[in-house]
Design a protein around this motif. Structure first.
Motif, PDB file in Angstrom:
ATOM      1  N   LEU A 209       0.956  -0.980   0.254  1.00 44.93           N
ATOM      2  CA  LEU A 209      -0.081  -0.065  -0.036  1.00 44.93           C
ATOM      3  C   LEU A 209       0.783   1.202  -0.153  1.00 44.93           C
ATOM      4  CD1 LEU A 209      -2.519  -0.924   2.580  1.00 44.93           C
ATOM      5  CD2 LEU A 209      -3.020  -1.045   0.168  1.00 44.93           C
ATOM      6  N   GLU A 210       0.393   2.319  -0.894  1.00 46.90           N
ATOM      7  CA  GLU A 210       1.156   3.413  -0.768  1.00 46.90           C
ATOM      8  C   GLU A 210       0.441   4.382   0.227  1.00 46.90           C
ATOM      9  OE1 GLU A 210       1.931   5.160  -4.610  1.00 46.90           O
ATOM     10  OE2 GLU A 210       2.828   3.297  -5.498  1.00 46.90           O
ATOM     11  N   TRP A 211       0.862   5.127   1.065  1.00 44.72           N
ATOM     12  CA  TRP A 211       0.323   6.071   1.997  1.00 44.72           C
ATOM     13  C   TRP A 211      -0.900   5.568   2.555  1.00 44.72           C
ATOM     14  CZ3 TRP A 211       3.162   9.598   3.953  1.00 44.72           C
ATOM     15  CH2 TRP A 211       4.254  10.286   3.310  1.00 44.72           C
ATOM     16  N   PRO A 212      -0.720   4.184   3.360  1.00 38.10           N
ATOM     17  CA  PRO A 212      -1.872   3.705   4.104  1.00 38.10           C
ATOM     18  C   PRO A 212      -2.667   4.423   4.884  1.00 38.10           C
ATOM     19  CG  PRO A 212       0.105   2.854   4.983  1.00 38.10           C
ATOM     20  CD  PRO A 212       0.513   3.742   3.845  1.00 38.10           C
ATOM     21  N   ASP A 213      -3.949   4.501   5.033  1.00 34.75           N
ATOM     22  CA  ASP A 213      -4.504   5.626   5.835  1.00 34.75           C
ATOM     23  C   ASP A 213      -4.540   5.282   7.436  1.00 34.75           C
ATOM     24  OD1 ASP A 213      -6.163   7.792   6.299  1.00 34.75           O
ATOM     25  OD2 ASP A 213      -8.056   6.983   5.884  1.00 34.75           O
ATOM     26  N   TRP A 214      -4.337   6.206   8.179  1.00 35.96           N
ATOM     27  CA  TRP A 214      -4.561   5.704   9.569  1.00 35.96           C
ATOM     28  C   TRP A 214      -5.892   6.361  10.028  1.00 35.96           C
ATOM     29  CZ3 TRP A 214      -1.422   3.488  13.616  1.00 35.96           C
ATOM     30  CH2 TRP A 214      -1.904   3.903  14.883  1.00 35.96           C
ATOM     31  N   LYS A 215      -6.912   5.464  10.175  1.00 39.44           N
ATOM     32  CA  LYS A 215      -8.165   5.979  10.729  1.00 39.44           C
ATOM     33  C   LYS A 215      -8.409   6.696  11.888  1.00 39.44           C
ATOM     34  CE  LYS A 215     -11.149   3.040   7.821  1.00 39.44           C
ATOM     35  NZ  LYS A 215     -12.369   1.815   7.782  1.00 39.44           N
ATOM     36  N   SER A 216      -7.744   6.138  12.723  1.00 38.49           N
ATOM     37  CA  SER A 216      -7.953   6.572  14.031  1.00 38.49           C
ATOM     38  C   SER A 216      -6.918   5.919  15.119  1.00 38.49           C
ATOM     39  CB  SER A 216      -9.357   6.719  14.614  1.00 38.49           C
ATOM     40  OG  SER A 216      -9.613   5.470  15.170  1.00 38.49           O
ATOM     41  N   PRO A 237       0.836   8.040  10.972  1.00 39.56           N
ATOM     42  CA  PRO A 237       1.791   7.046  11.799  1.00 39.56           C
ATOM     43  C   PRO A 237       2.486   5.845  11.082  1.00 39.56           C
ATOM     44  CG  PRO A 237       0.078   8.039  13.144  1.00 39.56           C
ATOM     45  CD  PRO A 237      -0.220   8.153  11.662  1.00 39.56           C
ATOM     46  N   LEU A 238       1.496   5.554   9.888  1.00 40.03           N
ATOM     47  CA  LEU A 238       2.081   4.525   9.322  1.00 40.03           C
ATOM     48  C   LEU A 238       2.896   4.898   8.225  1.00 40.03           C
ATOM     49  CD1 LEU A 238      -1.420   2.272   9.011  1.00 40.03           C
ATOM     50  CD2 LEU A 238       0.805   1.728  10.277  1.00 40.03           C
ATOM     51  N   GLY A 239       3.218   6.034   8.050  1.00 41.02           N
ATOM     52  CA  GLY A 239       4.103   6.565   6.869  1.00 41.02           C
ATOM     53  C   GLY A 239       3.860   6.385   5.308  1.00 41.02           C
ATOM     54  N   ALA A 240       4.830   6.336   4.568  1.00 40.44           N
ATOM     55  CA  ALA A 240       4.710   6.427   3.188  1.00 40.44           C
ATOM     56  C   ALA A 240       4.406   5.220   2.573  1.00 40.44           C
ATOM     57  CB  ALA A 240       5.858   6.949   2.602  1.00 40.44           C
ATOM     58  N   ARG A 241       4.742   4.097   3.087  1.00 41.16           N
ATOM     59  CA  ARG A 241       4.252   2.784   2.400  1.00 41.16           C
ATOM     60  C   ARG A 241       4.000   1.810   3.440  1.00 41.16           C
ATOM     61  NH1 ARG A 241       4.432   6.013  -0.915  1.00 41.16           N
ATOM     62  NH2 ARG A 241       5.570   6.224  -2.978  1.00 41.16           N
ATOM     63  N   ALA A 242       3.396   0.598   3.183  1.00 39.24           N
ATOM     64  CA  ALA A 242       3.052  -0.632   4.030  1.00 39.24           C
ATOM     65  C   ALA A 242       3.363  -1.890   3.341  1.00 39.24           C
ATOM     66  CB  ALA A 242       1.855  -0.429   4.688  1.00 39.24           C
ATOM     67  N   LEU A 243       3.946  -2.899   3.860  1.00 38.31           N
ATOM     68  CA  LEU A 243       4.030  -4.255   3.258  1.00 38.31           C
ATOM     69  C   LEU A 243       2.990  -4.884   4.133  1.00 38.31           C
ATOM     70  CD1 LEU A 243       7.633  -4.403   2.420  1.00 38.31           C
ATOM     71  CD2 LEU A 243       5.807  -3.566   0.650  1.00 38.31           C
ATOM     72  N   LEU A 244       2.055  -5.502   3.844  1.00 39.43           N
ATOM     73  CA  LEU A 244       1.261  -6.617   4.561  1.00 39.43           C
ATOM     74  C   LEU A 244       1.481  -7.960   4.584  1.00 39.43           C
ATOM     75  CD1 LEU A 244      -0.315  -3.764   4.383  1.00 39.43           C
ATOM     76  CD2 LEU A 244      -2.334  -5.142   4.746  1.00 39.43           C
ATOM     77  N   LEU A 245       1.929  -8.678   5.540  1.00 38.03           N
ATOM     78  CA  LEU A 245       2.092  -9.802   5.535  1.00 38.03           C
ATOM     79  C   LEU A 245       0.944 -10.974   5.876  1.00 38.03           C
ATOM     80  CD1 LEU A 245       5.596  -9.710   7.654  1.00 38.03           C
ATOM     81  CD2 LEU A 245       4.958  -9.233   5.365  1.00 38.03           C
ATOM     82  N   ASP A 246       1.016 -12.158   5.611  1.00 38.83           N
ATOM     83  CA  ASP A 246       0.061 -12.991   5.575  1.00 38.83           C
ATOM     84  C   ASP A 246      -0.208 -13.492   7.176  1.00 38.83           C
ATOM     85  OD1 ASP A 246       2.415 -14.434   5.858  1.00 38.83           O
ATOM     86  OD2 ASP A 246       2.060 -15.950   4.306  1.00 38.83           O
ATOM     87  N   LYS A 247      -0.257 -12.642   8.011  1.00 39.68           N
ATOM     88  CA  LYS A 247      -0.832 -12.848   9.259  1.00 39.68           C
ATOM     89  C   LYS A 247      -1.581 -11.454   9.855  1.00 39.68           C
ATOM     90  CE  LYS A 247       0.681 -13.648  14.102  1.00 39.68           C
ATOM     91  NZ  LYS A 247       1.641 -13.747  15.092  1.00 39.68           N
ATOM     92  N   PRO A 248      -2.560 -11.439  10.360  1.00 38.11           N
ATOM     93  CA  PRO A 248      -3.310 -10.326  10.771  1.00 38.11           C
ATOM     94  C   PRO A 248      -2.620  -9.513  11.488  1.00 38.11           C
ATOM     95  CG  PRO A 248      -4.953 -12.028  10.597  1.00 38.11           C
ATOM     96  CD  PRO A 248      -3.423 -12.606  10.503  1.00 38.11           C
ATOM     97  N   GLY A 249      -2.324  -8.021  11.378  1.00 35.81           N
ATOM     98  CA  GLY A 249      -1.575  -7.258  12.347  1.00 35.81           C
ATOM     99  C   GLY A 249      -0.190  -7.272  11.845  1.00 35.81           C
ATOM    100  N   LEU A 250       0.484  -8.141  11.246  1.00 42.82           N
ATOM    101  CA  LEU A 250       1.880  -8.065  10.992  1.00 42.82           C
ATOM    102  C   LEU A 250       2.070  -7.207   9.846  1.00 42.82           C
ATOM    103  CD1 LEU A 250       4.240  -9.280  12.408  1.00 42.82           C
ATOM    104  CD2 LEU A 250       4.094 -11.294  10.738  1.00 42.82           C
ATOM    105  N   LEU A 251       2.743  -5.934   9.673  1.00 41.04           N
ATOM    106  CA  LEU A 251       3.284  -5.251   8.796  1.00 41.04           C
ATOM    107  C   LEU A 251       4.303  -4.551   8.762  1.00 41.04           C
ATOM    108  CD1 LEU A 251       1.036  -2.168   8.704  1.00 41.04           C
ATOM    109  CD2 LEU A 251       0.822  -3.691  10.588  1.00 41.04           C
ATOM    110  N   ILE A 252       5.081  -4.224   7.731  1.00 37.27           N
ATOM    111  CA  ILE A 252       6.372  -3.324   7.691  1.00 37.27           C
ATOM    112  C   ILE A 252       5.833  -2.190   7.225  1.00 37.27           C
ATOM    113  CG2 ILE A 252       8.622  -3.021   6.736  1.00 37.27           C
ATOM    114  CD1 ILE A 252       8.548  -6.124   6.427  1.00 37.27           C
ATOM    115  N   HIS A 253       5.986  -1.255   7.920  1.00 43.28           N
ATOM    116  CA  HIS A 253       5.476   0.327   7.334  1.00 43.28           C
ATOM    117  C   HIS A 253       6.437   1.642   7.691  1.00 43.28           C
ATOM    118  CE1 HIS A 253       4.589   1.280  11.566  1.00 43.28           C
ATOM    119  NE2 HIS A 253       4.412  -0.062  11.839  1.00 43.28           N
ATOM    120  N   GLY A 254       6.105   2.589   7.236  1.00 43.12           N
ATOM    121  CA  GLY A 254       6.898   4.083   7.582  1.00 43.12           C
ATOM    122  C   GLY A 254       6.496   4.515   8.829  1.00 43.12           C
ATOM    123  N   THR A 255       6.902   5.825   9.009  1.00 39.57           N
ATOM    124  CA  THR A 255       6.546   6.409  10.289  1.00 39.57           C
ATOM    125  C   THR A 255       6.687   7.879  10.165  1.00 39.57           C
ATOM    126  OG1 THR A 255       7.076   6.706  12.716  1.00 39.57           O
ATOM    127  CG2 THR A 255       9.000   6.338  11.276  1.00 39.57           C
TER     128      THR A 255
END
Length: 294
Positions: A209-216, A237-255
């Motif tokens: 994802l590019e610029w994932p949205d931080w809802k609240s 807080p999730l930064g410019a990019r996010a890589l989502l992995l195959d486990k809920p809640g597990l991701l690599i992201h910006g800040t």
């Protein structure tokens, strides 16, 4: 740069097995990283050292059969003195290597004002103090230029059996490695949230994802639907990019809080500064293997 790393290392690793050689290589890298040289000079020394290591390892692999024969001959009953001589020579060579490298980098002194102590200092390892985040919407910057040098993006020597193209996340030492060929890797400094310190070792990238949205702040990090593509938001807080992995809640992201890199962090999962996560995002396709180590 007048250090003949090939000659120095060849003497230091003579008669050593793979594990002992790796330790000598790591000691040499640590001496360079702790030197008072400017970051670009440190990088040049590290690259020269990596070239020497690759040359030595290639030569040892080509001579493996001959080396095995020589060892058997040295251990024959009428030549019991040879193993002791090889061991003593290796120890002396290792000490000489450390002295020569330290003497060289120390004699050069800082260049152009030099790197600060914080820029050349080795990482502290695990830090259980949770770093303070900036508030959502506040942009703390996108680069890691003010981080300690060890946490800045760089190519390093990294011996592993993980296939090139994979990601290795060292949660305890706060590093992420993108594995390359020839025993090298692109290393990034990271921050780690407590909930991502443990659990599981092998995953894959399932979405980007590019610029994932931080809802609240109350949005559940375990709800993948809460991470939505959006327009650029530098204060996210999730930064410019996010890589989502195959486990809920597990991701690599910006800040939006680059100063938290190298620390335990309060939110998210595995964070990088925005410029680093963008660099990683460009290099990593879907289904990339991600290996977590502790």
């Amino acid at each position: 740069m007048n250090v003949d790393y090939y000659s120095l290392l060849t003497k230091a690793v003579a008669g050593k097995d793979a594990g002992a050689r790796d330790q000598i290589y790591e000691n040499a890298y640590n001496l360079i990283k702790r030197s008072p040289l400017a970051p670009q000079v440190v990088s040049s020394h590290a690259a020269a050292l990596a070239d020497a290591i690759r040359r030595i390892e290639d030569e040892l692999a080509a001579k493996e059969v001959k080396f095995s024969t020589d060892v058997n001959g040295a251990l024959s009953p009428d030549k019991k003195w040879k193993p002791l001589l090889v061991t003593a020579s290796a120890v002396v060579a290792t000490l000489a290597l450390a002295a020569l490298i330290y003497g060289f980098v120390a004699s050069r002194g800082p260049i152009g004002g030099g790197a600060t102590a914080s820029a050349t200092k080795a990482p502290r390892g695990r830090d259980d103090t949770v770093a303070t985040d900036l508030k959502p919407g506040v942009d703390g910057g996108s680069t890691g230029e003010n981080l300690p040098f060890a946490y800045q993006r760089q190519v390093v020597f990294y011996r592993t059996t993980v296939v090139p193209g994979s990601i290795v996340v060292d949660r305890e030492n706060r590093f992420l490695y993108l594995i390359d060929s020839n025993n090298s890797a692109r290393r990034y400094g990271i921050g780690v949230a407590p909930e991502c310190l443990k659990g599981g070792s092998f995953f894959h990238v399932t979405n980007k994802l590019e610029w994932p949205d931080w809802k609240s702040p109350a949005a559940s990090m375990k709800d993948a639907d809460s991470l939505l593509p959006s327009t650029g938001r530098p204060g996210s807080p999730l930064g410019a990019r996010a890589l989502l992995l195959d486990k809920p809640g597990l991701l690599i992201h910006g800040t939006n809080s680059p100063k938290t890199i190298g620390h335990l962090v309060a939110s998210g999962c595995i964070r990088l500064v925005n410029e680093d996560v963008e660099d990683l995002y460009r290099r990593v396709p879907l289904e990339t293997r991600v290996v977590f180590v502790s």
